[in-house]
Design a protein around this motif. Structure first.
Motif, PDB file in Angstrom:
ATOM      1  N   UNK A 119      -5.446  -9.593  -4.969  1.00 28.33           N
ATOM      2  CA  UNK A 119      -4.388  -9.633  -3.956  1.00 28.33           C
ATOM      3  C   UNK A 119      -3.747  -8.253  -3.809  1.00 28.33           C
ATOM      4  N   UNK A 120      -3.507  -7.601  -4.938  1.00 30.30           N
ATOM      5  CA  UNK A 120      -2.955  -6.241  -4.889  1.00 30.30           C
ATOM      6  C   UNK A 120      -3.952  -5.287  -4.214  1.00 30.30           C
ATOM      7  N   UNK A 121      -5.234  -5.433  -4.520  1.00 28.10           N
ATOM      8  CA  UNK A 121      -6.264  -4.591  -3.907  1.00 28.10           C
ATOM      9  C   UNK A 121      -6.297  -4.815  -2.388  1.00 28.10           C
ATOM     10  N   UNK A 122      -6.192  -6.062  -1.962  1.00 26.44           N
ATOM     11  CA  UNK A 122      -6.142  -6.378  -0.533  1.00 26.44           C
ATOM     12  C   UNK A 122      -4.966  -5.669   0.128  1.00 26.44           C
ATOM     13  N   UNK A 123      -3.805  -5.751  -0.485  1.00 26.15           N
ATOM     14  CA  UNK A 123      -2.610  -5.102   0.071  1.00 26.15           C
ATOM     15  C   UNK A 123      -2.789  -3.592   0.147  1.00 26.15           C
ATOM     16  N   UNK A 124      -3.380  -3.014  -0.885  1.00 27.78           N
ATOM     17  CA  UNK A 124      -3.620  -1.560  -0.887  1.00 27.78           C
ATOM     18  C   UNK A 124      -4.580  -1.173   0.229  1.00 27.78           C
ATOM     19  N   UNK A 125      -5.656  -1.938   0.398  1.00 23.92           N
ATOM     20  CA  UNK A 125      -6.634  -1.638   1.451  1.00 23.92           C
ATOM     21  C   UNK A 125      -5.988  -1.702   2.839  1.00 23.92           C
ATOM     22  N   UNK A 126      -5.120  -2.681   3.044  1.00 26.84           N
ATOM     23  CA  UNK A 126      -4.438  -2.796   4.342  1.00 26.84           C
ATOM     24  C   UNK A 126      -3.494  -1.609   4.539  1.00 26.84           C
ATOM     25  N   UNK A 127      -2.778  -1.208   3.492  1.00 30.03           N
ATOM     26  CA  UNK A 127      -1.877  -0.055   3.590  1.00 30.03           C
ATOM     27  C   UNK A 127      -2.666   1.219   3.897  1.00 30.03           C
ATOM     28  N   UNK A 128      -3.811   1.379   3.260  1.00 32.89           N
ATOM     29  CA  UNK A 128      -4.650   2.550   3.516  1.00 32.89           C
ATOM     30  C   UNK A 128      -5.118   2.570   4.967  1.00 32.89           C
ATOM     31  N   UNK A 129      -5.526   1.423   5.472  1.00 34.59           N
ATOM     32  CA  UNK A 129      -5.972   1.331   6.854  1.00 34.59           C
ATOM     33  C   UNK A 129      -4.851   1.745   7.813  1.00 34.59           C
ATOM     34  N   UNK A 130      -3.658   1.213   7.604  1.00 36.17           N
ATOM     35  CA  UNK A 130      -2.548   1.539   8.503  1.00 36.17           C
ATOM     36  C   UNK A 130      -2.118   2.996   8.374  1.00 36.17           C
ATOM     37  N   UNK A 131      -2.231   3.570   7.182  1.00 37.78           N
ATOM     38  CA  UNK A 131      -1.929   4.994   7.018  1.00 37.78           C
ATOM     39  C   UNK A 131      -2.903   5.828   7.849  1.00 37.78           C
ATOM     40  N   UNK A 132      -4.193   5.530   7.747  1.00 33.63           N
ATOM     41  CA  UNK A 132      -5.197   6.281   8.505  1.00 33.63           C
ATOM     42  C   UNK A 132      -4.993   6.127  10.007  1.00 33.63           C
ATOM     43  N   UNK A 133      -4.666   4.920  10.443  1.00 35.98           N
ATOM     44  CA  UNK A 133      -4.415   4.666  11.858  1.00 35.98           C
ATOM     45  C   UNK A 133      -3.206   5.464  12.353  1.00 35.98           C
TER      46      UNK A 133
END
Length: 190
Positions: A119-133
């Protein structure tokens, strides 16, 4: 796409994790023009946008609105800065169409990170995606002209212009509606 499928596409979560968090989500409807987050309120929830379009925007001192982002289902919405800092929200999120969302209290997710690393990994991946966007949009605004930004907008949000006004598209691109009209309908060269 349902919520579990969306999560698994970002970063797979186990059946055990899903069984833990699924009951925490609540289905809600946002009518067109309703707000998911408002300015000056401290956010406590995030949501999975199952259907519809939501805009994130801020208003300057003179009352002029600027569209920061559009969220087109399926995706996740929420006032992340407010959630992370526990401070009043500066960027409102408003439904541009009727929407179906699945809400959850942000702390109920973060309190489960230690027990459910996926769950933490999922949240991190989503945060990374939004940072790149976010970084890409910031670079586009400075490095590309308005016509180039509009072409990118059309590729990133195909069909969205059928659901939102020209004013909102122009605001997102950082141009006036008149400039957008000129880009969309250039005069024929003689």
């Amino acid at each position: 796409m349902n919520l579990k499928s969306f999560f698994d596409a970002v970063s797979p979560i186990s059946d055990t994790t899903w069984e833990e968090i699924e009951p925490l989500f609540r289905k809600e409807h946002l009518a067109q023009h309703d707000h998911f987050t408002k300015t000056n309120e401290t956010a406590t929830r995030i949501a999975f946008l199952e259907s519809g379009i939501v805009r994130a925007y801020f208003t300057n001192r003179e009352g002029k609105e600027y569209n920061k982002q559009f969220f087109v289902a399926p995706t996740v919405i929420g006032a992340y800065t407010s959630l992370l800092k526990g401070s009043p929200n500066l960027i409102a999120q408003q439904a541009m169409t009727d929407c179906i969302i699945w809400t959850i209290n942000y702390n109920e997710i973060t309190n489960r990170y230690n027990a459910f690393p996926d769950l933490e990994r999922l949240s991190r991946k989503m945060a990374e995606y939004y940072f790149l966007e976010k970084e890409k949009k910031e670079l586009d605004i400075v490095l590309l002209n308005a016509a180039e930004r509009y072409q990118i907008f059309q590729k990133e949000f195909p069909g969205i212009e059928q659901h939102i006004t020209q004013y909102h598209v122009a605001s997102y691109l950082g141009i006036s509606p008149i400039q957008l009209s000129r880009i969309r309908h250039p005069k024929e060269e003689k």
